[in-house]
Design a protein around this motif. Structure first.
Motif, PDB file in Angstrom:
ATOM      1  N   LEU A   1       4.231   9.509  -3.676  1.00 25.80           N
ATOM      2  CA  LEU A   1       3.665   9.083  -4.959  1.00 25.80           C
ATOM      3  C   LEU A   1       3.670   7.569  -5.103  1.00 25.80           C
ATOM      4  O   LEU A   1       2.969   7.024  -5.960  1.00 25.80           O
ATOM      5  CB  LEU A   1       4.445   9.721  -6.114  1.00 25.80           C
ATOM      6  CG  LEU A   1       4.551  11.253  -6.082  1.00 25.80           C
ATOM      7  CD1 LEU A   1       5.414  11.737  -7.244  1.00 25.80           C
ATOM      8  CD2 LEU A   1       3.171  11.898  -6.121  1.00 25.80           C
ATOM      9  N   ALA A   2       4.472   6.899  -4.275  1.00 27.53           N
ATOM     10  CA  ALA A   2       4.557   5.425  -4.283  1.00 27.53           C
ATOM     11  C   ALA A   2       4.892   4.876  -5.668  1.00 27.53           C
ATOM     12  O   ALA A   2       4.381   3.835  -6.084  1.00 27.53           O
ATOM     13  CB  ALA A   2       3.261   4.807  -3.757  1.00 27.53           C
ATOM     14  N   ASP A   3       5.777   5.583  -6.371  1.00 29.06           N
ATOM     15  CA  ASP A   3       6.165   5.131  -7.709  1.00 29.06           C
ATOM     16  C   ASP A   3       7.685   4.988  -7.854  1.00 29.06           C
ATOM     17  O   ASP A   3       8.203   4.858  -8.965  1.00 29.06           O
ATOM     18  CB  ASP A   3       5.635   6.091  -8.772  1.00 29.06           C
ATOM     19  CG  ASP A   3       6.198   7.508  -8.626  1.00 29.06           C
ATOM     20  OD1 ASP A   3       6.987   7.753  -7.685  1.00 29.06           O
ATOM     21  OD2 ASP A   3       5.833   8.383  -9.447  1.00 29.06           O
ATOM     22  N   GLY A   4       8.378   5.038  -6.726  1.00 30.93           N
ATOM     23  CA  GLY A   4       9.829   4.896  -6.759  1.00 30.93           C
ATOM     24  C   GLY A   4      10.579   6.177  -7.067  1.00 30.93           C
ATOM     25  O   GLY A   4      11.817   6.174  -7.125  1.00 30.93           O
ATOM     26  N   SER A   5       9.866   7.293  -7.244  1.00 33.26           N
ATOM     27  CA  SER A   5      10.567   8.509  -7.662  1.00 33.26           C
ATOM     28  C   SER A   5      11.333   9.180  -6.533  1.00 33.26           C
ATOM     29  O   SER A   5      12.047  10.155  -6.775  1.00 33.26           O
ATOM     30  CB  SER A   5       9.595   9.502  -8.313  1.00 33.26           C
ATOM     31  OG  SER A   5       8.540   9.844  -7.447  1.00 33.26           O
ATOM     32  N   GLU A   6      11.203   8.668  -5.287  1.00 31.77           N
ATOM     33  CA  GLU A   6      12.091   9.167  -4.232  1.00 31.77           C
ATOM     34  C   GLU A   6      13.532   8.746  -4.468  1.00 31.77           C
ATOM     35  O   GLU A   6      14.461   9.275  -3.852  1.00 31.77           O
ATOM     36  CB  GLU A   6      11.629   8.693  -2.845  1.00 31.77           C
ATOM     37  CG  GLU A   6      11.802   7.213  -2.573  1.00 31.77           C
ATOM     38  CD  GLU A   6      10.563   6.403  -2.907  1.00 31.77           C
ATOM     39  OE1 GLU A   6      10.273   5.430  -2.197  1.00 31.77           O
ATOM     40  OE2 GLU A   6       9.884   6.738  -3.905  1.00 31.77           O
ATOM     41  N   PHE A   7      13.726   7.784  -5.377  1.00 31.71           N
ATOM     42  CA  PHE A   7      15.078   7.316  -5.674  1.00 31.71           C
ATOM     43  C   PHE A   7      15.645   7.915  -6.956  1.00 31.71           C
ATOM     44  O   PHE A   7      16.860   7.906  -7.157  1.00 31.71           O
ATOM     45  CB  PHE A   7      15.103   5.791  -5.762  1.00 31.71           C
ATOM     46  CG  PHE A   7      14.604   5.113  -4.515  1.00 31.71           C
ATOM     47  CD1 PHE A   7      15.297   5.245  -3.320  1.00 31.71           C
ATOM     48  CD2 PHE A   7      13.434   4.382  -4.518  1.00 31.71           C
ATOM     49  CE1 PHE A   7      14.840   4.643  -2.159  1.00 31.71           C
ATOM     50  CE2 PHE A   7      12.963   3.768  -3.360  1.00 31.71           C
ATOM     51  CZ  PHE A   7      13.667   3.903  -2.181  1.00 31.71           C
TER      52      PHE A   7
ATOM     53  N   GLY B   1       0.821  -1.206   0.000  1.00 28.92           N
ATOM     54  CA  GLY B   1       0.000   0.000   0.000  1.00 28.92           C
ATOM     55  C   GLY B   1       0.850   1.249   0.000  1.00 28.92           C
ATOM     56  O   GLY B   1       2.043   1.219   0.326  1.00 28.92           O
ATOM     57  N   LYS B   2       0.246   2.370  -0.355  1.00 31.49           N
ATOM     58  CA  LYS B   2       0.978   3.626  -0.544  1.00 31.49           C
ATOM     59  C   LYS B   2       1.600   4.160   0.738  1.00 31.49           C
ATOM     60  O   LYS B   2       2.589   4.879   0.695  1.00 31.49           O
ATOM     61  CB  LYS B   2       0.043   4.683  -1.136  1.00 31.49           C
ATOM     62  CG  LYS B   2      -0.352   4.435  -2.579  1.00 31.49           C
ATOM     63  CD  LYS B   2      -1.247   5.532  -3.110  1.00 31.49           C
ATOM     64  CE  LYS B   2      -0.521   6.859  -3.222  1.00 31.49           C
ATOM     65  NZ  LYS B   2      -1.362   7.888  -3.884  1.00 31.49           N
ATOM     66  N   LEU B   3       1.032   3.832   1.897  1.00 29.88           N
ATOM     67  CA  LEU B   3       1.555   4.380   3.151  1.00 29.88           C
ATOM     68  C   LEU B   3       2.716   3.579   3.713  1.00 29.88           C
ATOM     69  O   LEU B   3       3.365   4.007   4.666  1.00 29.88           O
ATOM     70  CB  LEU B   3       0.437   4.465   4.196  1.00 29.88           C
ATOM     71  CG  LEU B   3      -0.553   5.606   4.011  1.00 29.88           C
ATOM     72  CD1 LEU B   3      -1.718   5.459   4.979  1.00 29.88           C
ATOM     73  CD2 LEU B   3       0.125   6.948   4.207  1.00 29.88           C
ATOM     74  N   TRP B   4       2.966   2.390   3.171  1.00 27.75           N
ATOM     75  CA  TRP B   4       4.070   1.541   3.616  1.00 27.75           C
ATOM     76  C   TRP B   4       3.959   1.348   5.130  1.00 27.75           C
ATOM     77  O   TRP B   4       2.893   1.059   5.640  1.00 27.75           O
ATOM     78  CB  TRP B   4       5.402   2.175   3.175  1.00 27.75           C
ATOM     79  CG  TRP B   4       6.601   1.297   3.274  1.00 27.75           C
ATOM     80  CD1 TRP B   4       6.719  -0.015   2.892  1.00 27.75           C
ATOM     81  CD2 TRP B   4       7.879   1.667   3.794  1.00 27.75           C
ATOM     82  NE1 TRP B   4       7.988  -0.486   3.137  1.00 27.75           N
ATOM     83  CE2 TRP B   4       8.713   0.529   3.688  1.00 27.75           C
ATOM     84  CE3 TRP B   4       8.409   2.837   4.335  1.00 27.75           C
ATOM     85  CZ2 TRP B   4      10.045   0.543   4.108  1.00 27.75           C
ATOM     86  CZ3 TRP B   4       9.725   2.853   4.731  1.00 27.75           C
ATOM     87  CH2 TRP B   4      10.527   1.713   4.617  1.00 27.75           C
ATOM     88  N   SER B   5       5.048   1.499   5.881  1.00 25.39           N
ATOM     89  CA  SER B   5       5.012   1.220   7.321  1.00 25.39           C
ATOM     90  C   SER B   5       4.143   2.221   8.086  1.00 25.39           C
ATOM     91  O   SER B   5       3.694   1.936   9.204  1.00 25.39           O
ATOM     92  CB  SER B   5       6.426   1.209   7.907  1.00 25.39           C
ATOM     93  OG  SER B   5       7.085   2.433   7.661  1.00 25.39           O
TER      94      SER B   5
END
Length: 215
Positions: free
Chosen positions: A136-142, A37-41
């Motif tokens: 955004l939960a799309d990996g764009s933090e990386f 899910g988008k909120l992760w932990s």
């Protein structure tokens, strides 16, 4: 708690090593938590707060000097998408600091009462602040691919309210993590110079993952 900061500021080159906790999400998953899910932990702030508390405490017992809160991917919008209203969402974000502080204080009281001496100083609580890309939960933090979709002011607006919630709840440090581009790092640096943050006096670290100095 101030002793760790005082030690670092007085003589940073000779300060002892500060031990951070391990990966909170990885340890929660190891204990059986579902982090999909988008909120992760951060979803566990609502669903399994005691598991977060126990994990923080276990890291302190293992020797961590700093606990990182379960707020990395926590946003008001994310909690609203689960059906919560804004006040409830904001309180869940604040609760990430409360859980870590309670784990730290409970550990410390037991540590002191148990007569375990030595030079260990009271651990700190670092409020985890993920990149805009994490929301955004799309990996764009990386990879920072969101750079063309949001302005400097937009990033400041995104981070401001959450950072203030966490700082006002009593976090010892603001831990801005996986910041992938200069634009977002600049937004955070400028936020920290704003009067509200200066008045709170909470220090921050910014961990970046730039491709290069211009990204």
């Amino acid at each position: 708690m101030a002793e760790l900061f005082a030690e670092l500021r007085k003589n940073p080159s000779n300060s002892r090593t500060i031990i951070l906790d391990g990966g909170l999400g990885s340890e929660l998953e190891r204990q059986g938590a579902d982090l999909s899910g988008k909120l992760w932990s951060a979803r566990l702030l609502r669903d399994e707060p005691d598991l977060i508390y126990r994990t923080h405490k276990a890291y302190f017992v293992a020797g961590a000097d700093v606990a990182t809160t379960a707020s990395y991917q926590a946003t008001v919008k994310g909690f609203e998408e689960l059906g919560l209203d804004k006040p409830m969402a904001e309180d869940l974000i604040r609760s990430s600091v409360r859980l870590a502080k309670k784990a730290r204080d409970d550990f410390w009281n037991e540590h002191q009462l148990g007569g375990v001496g030595g030079e260990r100083q009271q651990p700190l609580v670092a409020a985890s602040i993920g990149s805009y890309g994490a929301s955004l939960a799309d990996g764009s933090e990386f990879n920072g691919n969101f750079r063309s979709t949001i302005t400097l002011e937009g990033l400041k607006d995104f981070h401001r309210s959450r950072m203030l919630l966490l700082a006002r709840e009593g976090a010892d440090i603001l831990a801005c993590e996986t910041i992938p581009c200069v634009l977002e790092a600049t937004a955070i640096a400028e936020l920290l110079e704003e009067p509200e943050f200066q008045a709170l006096g909470v220090p921050a670290w910014v961990a970046v993952s730039f491709k290069d100095g211009a990204y």
